[in-house]
Design a protein around this motif. Structure first.
Motif, PDB file in Angstrom:
ATOM      1  N   THR A 262       0.848  -1.180   0.000  1.00 25.33           N
ATOM      2  CA  THR A 262       0.000   0.000   0.000  1.00 25.33           C
ATOM      3  C   THR A 262       0.885   1.231   0.000  1.00 25.33           C
ATOM      4  N   GLN A 263       0.358   2.361  -0.460  1.00 23.74           N
ATOM      5  CA  GLN A 263       1.045   3.646  -0.463  1.00 23.74           C
ATOM      6  C   GLN A 263       2.376   3.572  -1.195  1.00 23.74           C
ATOM      7  N   SER A 264       2.434   2.865  -2.337  1.00 23.17           N
ATOM      8  CA  SER A 264       3.684   2.690  -3.054  1.00 23.17           C
ATOM      9  C   SER A 264       3.717   3.561  -4.295  1.00 23.17           C
ATOM     10  N   LEU A 265       4.869   4.224  -4.536  1.00 26.46           N
ATOM     11  CA  LEU A 265       5.070   4.971  -5.767  1.00 26.46           C
ATOM     12  C   LEU A 265       5.659   4.078  -6.859  1.00 26.46           C
ATOM     13  N   VAL A 266       6.062   2.873  -6.474  1.00 27.03           N
ATOM     14  CA  VAL A 266       6.768   2.003  -7.405  1.00 27.03           C
ATOM     15  C   VAL A 266       5.808   1.026  -8.067  1.00 27.03           C
ATOM     16  N   THR A 267       5.944   0.888  -9.370  1.00 24.40           N
ATOM     17  CA  THR A 267       5.225  -0.140 -10.132  1.00 24.40           C
ATOM     18  C   THR A 267       6.244  -0.865 -10.996  1.00 24.40           C
ATOM     19  N   CYS A 268       5.959  -2.104 -11.315  1.00 25.50           N
ATOM     20  CA  CYS A 268       6.861  -2.877 -12.157  1.00 25.50           C
ATOM     21  C   CYS A 268       7.006  -2.207 -13.522  1.00 25.50           C
ATOM     22  N   LYS A 269       8.227  -1.951 -13.947  1.00 26.35           N
ATOM     23  CA  LYS A 269       8.445  -1.258 -15.215  1.00 26.35           C
ATOM     24  C   LYS A 269       8.112  -2.127 -16.426  1.00 26.35           C
ATOM     25  N   GLN A 270       7.975  -3.443 -16.196  1.00 30.35           N
ATOM     26  CA  GLN A 270       7.692  -4.354 -17.300  1.00 30.35           C
ATOM     27  C   GLN A 270       6.196  -4.581 -17.488  1.00 30.35           C
ATOM     28  N   CYS A 271       5.498  -4.943 -16.374  1.00 25.62           N
ATOM     29  CA  CYS A 271       4.081  -5.302 -16.497  1.00 25.62           C
ATOM     30  C   CYS A 271       3.144  -4.362 -15.756  1.00 25.62           C
ATOM     31  N   GLY A 272       3.696  -3.384 -15.020  1.00 31.18           N
ATOM     32  CA  GLY A 272       2.848  -2.425 -14.323  1.00 31.18           C
ATOM     33  C   GLY A 272       2.266  -2.936 -13.018  1.00 31.18           C
ATOM     34  N   GLU A 273       2.712  -4.103 -12.547  1.00 31.92           N
ATOM     35  CA  GLU A 273       2.210  -4.687 -11.303  1.00 31.92           C
ATOM     36  C   GLU A 273       2.494  -3.758 -10.123  1.00 31.92           C
ATOM     37  N   VAL A 274       1.516  -3.653  -9.210  1.00 33.93           N
ATOM     38  CA  VAL A 274       1.647  -2.788  -8.041  1.00 33.93           C
ATOM     39  C   VAL A 274       1.736  -3.595  -6.758  1.00 33.93           C
ATOM     40  N   HIS A 275       1.040  -4.710  -6.689  1.00 33.38           N
ATOM     41  CA  HIS A 275       0.863  -5.426  -5.425  1.00 33.38           C
ATOM     42  C   HIS A 275       1.912  -6.509  -5.162  1.00 33.38           C
ATOM     43  N   HIS A 276       2.223  -7.315  -6.150  1.00 35.05           N
ATOM     44  CA  HIS A 276       3.116  -8.448  -5.912  1.00 35.05           C
ATOM     45  C   HIS A 276       4.578  -8.033  -6.106  1.00 35.05           C
ATOM     46  N   LEU A 277       5.054  -7.174  -5.215  1.00 34.45           N
ATOM     47  CA  LEU A 277       6.416  -6.672  -5.290  1.00 34.45           C
ATOM     48  C   LEU A 277       7.141  -6.955  -3.977  1.00 34.45           C
ATOM     49  N   THR A 278       8.436  -7.199  -4.074  1.00 31.86           N
ATOM     50  CA  THR A 278       9.247  -7.474  -2.888  1.00 31.86           C
ATOM     51  C   THR A 278      10.459  -6.549  -2.883  1.00 31.86           C
ATOM     52  N   GLY A 279      10.667  -5.851  -1.762  1.00 26.12           N
ATOM     53  CA  GLY A 279      11.802  -4.949  -1.635  1.00 26.12           C
ATOM     54  C   GLY A 279      13.117  -5.716  -1.573  1.00 26.12           C
TER      55      GLY A 279
END
Length: 337
Positions: A262-279
């Motif tokens: 939540t509250q993320s400015l980062v999206t996957c540059k390839q597919c635009g995914e917002v939720h399934h991301l790991t720092g």
């Protein structure tokens, strides 16, 4: 390169709380700033701030650790104002409001930390150093040095200090210069017979220490929050048997199932995914790994206030914060939940 930033000020530190802790934390911040300014973009000198160690029942926290191709430098930060003297026996004294008092030797403190670090690395050397002609290389014969960084306003009576102590005590604004002096010329060091690390080994050591400090911090936090129960405390988990050169500083050794952000400015540059991301953390800083397409995306997003692209990302717990170098705006880049 900064592998780990200075930790945020603990709760309760500030002018309205523990004044001594406040100034101690500020001194560490000042030293971390000098090291970041000098080595933030350096590819062969790595800096780890607030490194926590636990090994063989011993525990230590290192204010600042510098990894370089020929060894290790520990910097112990001390917020000391007034005058400082060290006698022939290595005993420290300082003045405060006209009164003199003895204080523990920061040099001795740093040497104890250095011994524990050397023991930890020596016992796990096969995880991050290779073999030469079939023989496991070691860390013991590398260069090991301790420094003490004193507040810039202190008055140092160097003429009354033992030479060995005087050479290892610096004021904050000179700490980076002293480190550069100790590291020396990296291009000609091998010609002088200095034992150095092979390519990738320095990165592996940094990765090992980052993962170790996360494990120690996590175990300590769990122990502090757990209700008191009789019997021995649970042992701290041993480090994982393998370390790559690009782990996340806060990632556990076992894979973590990514969860919704939540509250993320980062999206996957390839597919635009917002939720399934790991720092994660790598050679070029913090980034997120997409759980859908496995693409890596840098967390260095443009400042939302002024659009400036020169942004420094730091981490505090699950939150990754951006600091704009132009307008000094701070903003939440990513939160791992």
């Amino acid at each position: 390169m900064i592998l780990k930033e200075k930790d945020a000020s603990p709760n309760g530190e500030g002018r309205g709380g523990d004044e001594r802790a406040f100034y101690g934390h500020k001194q560490e911040q000042d030293v971390a700033f000098q090291l970041r300014r000098a080595f933030g973009e350096h590819k062969q000198i790595h800096v780890i701030n607030d490194l926590r160690l636990e090994h063989r029942g011993e525990w230590a926290q290192i204010d600042h650790l510098i990894l370089h191709p020929y060894g290790f430098i520990i910097v112990e930060s001390k917020s000391i104002v007034g005058e400082v003297t060290v006698n022939a026996a290595g005993e420290w004294s300082r003045s405060y409001q006209g009164n003199w008092m003895g204080i523990p030797s920061p040099i001795c403190q740093g040497e104890l930390q250095l011994d524990l670090l050397k023991s930890l690395l020596s016992d796990n050397v096969e995880h991050f150093l290779g073999k030469l002609l079939g023989i496991q290389t070691q860390v013991a014969h590398r260069e090991w040095t301790t420094l003490c960084a004193i507040s810039s306003t202190a008055i140092l009576h160097r003429d009354k200090m033992p030479k060995d102590v005087a050479n290892r005590v610096v004021k904050t604004e000179f700490v980076a210069s002293k480190v550069k002096q100790l590291v020396g010329n990296l291009k000609v060091g091998f010609l002088k017979g200095r034992a150095g690390f092979f390519a990738g080994e320095l990165d592996n050591i940094g990765s090992f220490l980052l993962e170790h400090t996360v494990q120690v911090s996590t175990a300590s936090a769990r122990s502090a929050s757990a209700p008191a129960t009789p019997g021995p405390a649970a042992p701290i988990a041993e480090p994982a048997p393998h370390y790559s050169s690009t782990p996340a500083p806060d990632a556990a050794s076992a894979p973590i199932e990514p969860t919704e952000q939540t509250q993320s400015l980062v999206t996957c540059k390839q597919c635009g995914e917002v939720h399934h991301l790991t720092g994660m953390y790598g050679q070029y800083g913090y980034y997120v790994k997409c759980g859908r397409c496995s693409t890596n995306t840098s967390m260095k997003q443009p400042c939302p206030a002024c659009g400036w692209k020169s942004v420094r990302v730091s981490k505090d717990g699950p939150e990754y914060t951006g600091s704009c170098r132009k307008c000094v705006q701070q903003f939440l880049v990513f939160r791992q939940e």
